[in-house]
Design a protein around this motif. Sequence first.
Motif, mmCIF file in Angstrom:
data_model
loop_
_atom_site.group_PDB
_atom_site.id
_atom_site.type_symbol
_atom_site.label_atom_id
_atom_site.label_comp_id
_atom_site.label_asym_id
_atom_site.label_seq_id
_atom_site.Cartn_x
_atom_site.Cartn_y
_atom_site.Cartn_z
ATOM 1 N N SER A 92 -38.049 9.755 -32.488
ATOM 2 C CA SER A 92 -39.038 10.261 -31.531
ATOM 3 C C SER A 92 -38.396 10.532 -30.174
ATOM 4 O O SER A 92 -37.313 10.031 -29.864
ATOM 5 C CB SER A 92 -40.189 9.273 -31.395
ATOM 6 O OG SER A 92 -39.702 8.057 -30.891
ATOM 7 N N SER A 93 -39.093 11.307 -29.373
ATOM 8 C CA SER A 93 -38.562 11.728 -28.068
ATOM 9 C C SER A 93 -38.244 10.566 -27.151
ATOM 10 O O SER A 93 -37.189 10.534 -26.520
ATOM 11 C CB SER A 93 -39.555 12.660 -27.369
ATOM 12 O OG SER A 93 -39.708 13.839 -28.099
ATOM 13 N N TYR A 94 -39.148 9.595 -27.050
ATOM 14 C CA TYR A 94 -38.910 8.498 -26.112
ATOM 15 C C TYR A 94 -37.745 7.619 -26.558
ATOM 16 O O TYR A 94 -37.023 7.067 -25.722
ATOM 17 C CB TYR A 94 -40.181 7.674 -25.861
ATOM 18 C CG TYR A 94 -40.751 6.969 -27.064
ATOM 19 C CD1 TYR A 94 -40.413 5.645 -27.339
ATOM 20 C CD2 TYR A 94 -41.646 7.612 -27.909
ATOM 21 C CE1 TYR A 94 -40.938 4.989 -28.442
ATOM 22 C CE2 TYR A 94 -42.168 6.963 -29.007
ATOM 23 C CZ TYR A 94 -41.814 5.652 -29.270
ATOM 24 O OH TYR A 94 -42.334 5.008 -30.374
ATOM 25 N N ILE A 95 -37.491 7.533 -27.860
ATOM 26 C CA ILE A 95 -36.339 6.778 -28.367
ATOM 27 C C ILE A 95 -35.062 7.593 -28.157
ATOM 28 O O ILE A 95 -34.054 7.061 -27.699
ATOM 29 C CB ILE A 95 -36.519 6.407 -29.847
ATOM 30 C CG1 ILE A 95 -37.697 5.442 -30.010
ATOM 31 C CG2 ILE A 95 -35.242 5.827 -30.430
ATOM 32 C CD1 ILE A 95 -37.520 4.104 -29.303
ATOM 33 N N LEU A 96 -35.104 8.886 -28.445
ATOM 34 C CA LEU A 96 -33.924 9.732 -28.260
ATOM 35 C C LEU A 96 -33.536 9.796 -26.779
ATOM 36 O O LEU A 96 -32.344 9.792 -26.450
ATOM 37 C CB LEU A 96 -34.166 11.132 -28.823
ATOM 38 C CG LEU A 96 -32.960 12.053 -28.856
ATOM 39 C CD1 LEU A 96 -31.787 11.427 -29.600
ATOM 40 C CD2 LEU A 96 -33.333 13.394 -29.487
ATOM 41 N N GLU A 97 -34.503 9.808 -25.899
ATOM 42 C CA GLU A 97 -34.204 9.800 -24.465
ATOM 43 C C GLU A 97 -33.429 8.529 -24.094
ATOM 44 O O GLU A 97 -32.438 8.586 -23.371
ATOM 45 C CB GLU A 97 -35.487 9.875 -23.650
ATOM 46 C CG GLU A 97 -35.257 9.830 -22.157
ATOM 47 C CD GLU A 97 -36.538 9.919 -21.356
ATOM 48 O OE1 GLU A 97 -36.425 10.175 -20.140
ATOM 49 O OE2 GLU A 97 -37.631 9.726 -21.917
ATOM 50 N N LYS A 98 -33.855 7.394 -24.610
ATOM 51 C CA LYS A 98 -33.179 6.128 -24.317
ATOM 52 C C LYS A 98 -31.784 6.108 -24.944
ATOM 53 O O LYS A 98 -30.839 5.586 -24.350
ATOM 54 C CB LYS A 98 -34.027 4.962 -24.834
ATOM 55 C CG LYS A 98 -33.643 3.633 -24.279
ATOM 56 C CD LYS A 98 -33.999 3.535 -22.802
ATOM 57 C CE LYS A 98 -33.868 2.113 -22.296
ATOM 58 N NZ LYS A 98 -34.164 1.990 -20.880
ATOM 59 N N VAL A 99 -31.631 6.691 -26.131
ATOM 60 C CA VAL A 99 -30.322 6.774 -26.789
ATOM 61 C C VAL A 99 -29.365 7.621 -25.938
ATOM 62 O O VAL A 99 -28.214 7.235 -25.723
ATOM 63 C CB VAL A 99 -30.441 7.349 -28.219
ATOM 64 C CG1 VAL A 99 -29.088 7.723 -28.786
ATOM 65 C CG2 VAL A 99 -31.155 6.362 -29.135
ATOM 66 N N VAL A 100 -29.831 8.757 -25.451
ATOM 67 C CA VAL A 100 -28.994 9.626 -24.610
ATOM 68 C C VAL A 100 -28.599 8.889 -23.329
ATOM 69 O O VAL A 100 -27.442 8.962 -22.904
ATOM 70 C CB VAL A 100 -29.714 10.955 -24.298
ATOM 71 C CG1 VAL A 100 -28.982 11.756 -23.230
ATOM 72 C CG2 VAL A 100 -29.856 11.785 -25.572
ATOM 73 N N GLN A 101 -29.533 8.161 -22.732
ATOM 74 C CA GLN A 101 -29.209 7.360 -21.545
ATOM 75 C C GLN A 101 -28.120 6.343 -21.878
ATOM 76 O O GLN A 101 -27.177 6.155 -21.113
ATOM 77 C CB GLN A 101 -30.448 6.615 -21.035
ATOM 78 C CG GLN A 101 -31.470 7.502 -20.392
ATOM 79 C CD GLN A 101 -32.763 6.750 -20.075
ATOM 80 O OE1 GLN A 101 -32.919 5.571 -20.356
ATOM 81 N NE2 GLN A 101 -33.713 7.454 -19.487
ATOM 82 N N TYR A 102 -28.247 5.693 -23.042
ATOM 83 C CA TYR A 102 -27.255 4.691 -23.434
ATOM 84 C C TYR A 102 -25.886 5.321 -23.688
ATOM 85 O O TYR A 102 -24.861 4.762 -23.317
ATOM 86 C CB TYR A 102 -27.694 3.914 -24.673
ATOM 87 C CG TYR A 102 -26.607 2.986 -25.146
ATOM 88 C CD1 TYR A 102 -26.316 1.827 -24.437
ATOM 89 C CD2 TYR A 102 -25.822 3.302 -26.244
ATOM 90 C CE1 TYR A 102 -25.284 0.989 -24.821
ATOM 91 C CE2 TYR A 102 -24.786 2.467 -26.642
ATOM 92 C CZ TYR A 102 -24.520 1.318 -25.924
ATOM 93 O OH TYR A 102 -23.497 0.502 -26.300
ATOM 94 N N LEU A 103 -25.843 6.486 -24.319
ATOM 95 C CA LEU A 103 -24.565 7.137 -24.588
ATOM 96 C C LEU A 103 -23.842 7.468 -23.283
ATOM 97 O O LEU A 103 -22.620 7.314 -23.186
ATOM 98 C CB LEU A 103 -24.765 8.388 -25.440
ATOM 99 C CG LEU A 103 -25.303 8.158 -26.854
ATOM 100 C CD1 LEU A 103 -25.466 9.497 -27.585
ATOM 101 C CD2 LEU A 103 -24.446 7.211 -27.652
ATOM 102 N N HIS A 104 -24.581 7.910 -22.272
ATOM 103 C CA HIS A 104 -23.981 8.160 -20.965
ATOM 104 C C HIS A 104 -23.538 6.851 -20.308
ATOM 105 O O HIS A 104 -22.461 6.784 -19.707
ATOM 106 C CB HIS A 104 -24.943 8.925 -20.054
ATOM 107 C CG HIS A 104 -24.989 10.378 -20.347
ATOM 108 N ND1 HIS A 104 -25.905 10.943 -21.201
ATOM 109 C CD2 HIS A 104 -24.198 11.394 -19.928
ATOM 110 C CE1 HIS A 104 -25.689 12.234 -21.275
ATOM 111 N NE2 HIS A 104 -24.650 12.537 -20.524
#
Length: 109
Positions: A63-75
């Motif tokens: 989902s979008s809210y999980i993918l957003e957090k994943v992208v934040q974590y990757l950065h």
Amino acid sequence: MADADQDDSNSGGASYVKLLSAEGHEFVMDRQIAITASQTIRIMLEGSFREAQDNVIRLPDISSYILEKVVQYLHYKAQYSNSETRIPEFVIEPELALELLIAAKYLDC
């Protein structure tokens, strides 16, 4: 956004990759960070898959809210992986923990 389609001498392709969530939201991130941080994304972008040609990774189970957090974590991971200073805490809300764990396992990050 025209820079996203320009060639990057290090990756042999575009400088950015687009991640699409289950709801169709787009998250654009640096291709090198994505390849370095996630084994699954690296295989998709460096193999002979459609994702490598399109430079778009569809993640219909995230989902979008999980993918957003994943992208934040990757950065976050890219920024602090070789840091010699004190690393700030990466805050994860308890209600997101299970879904983030499933996404992290799938993305191998």
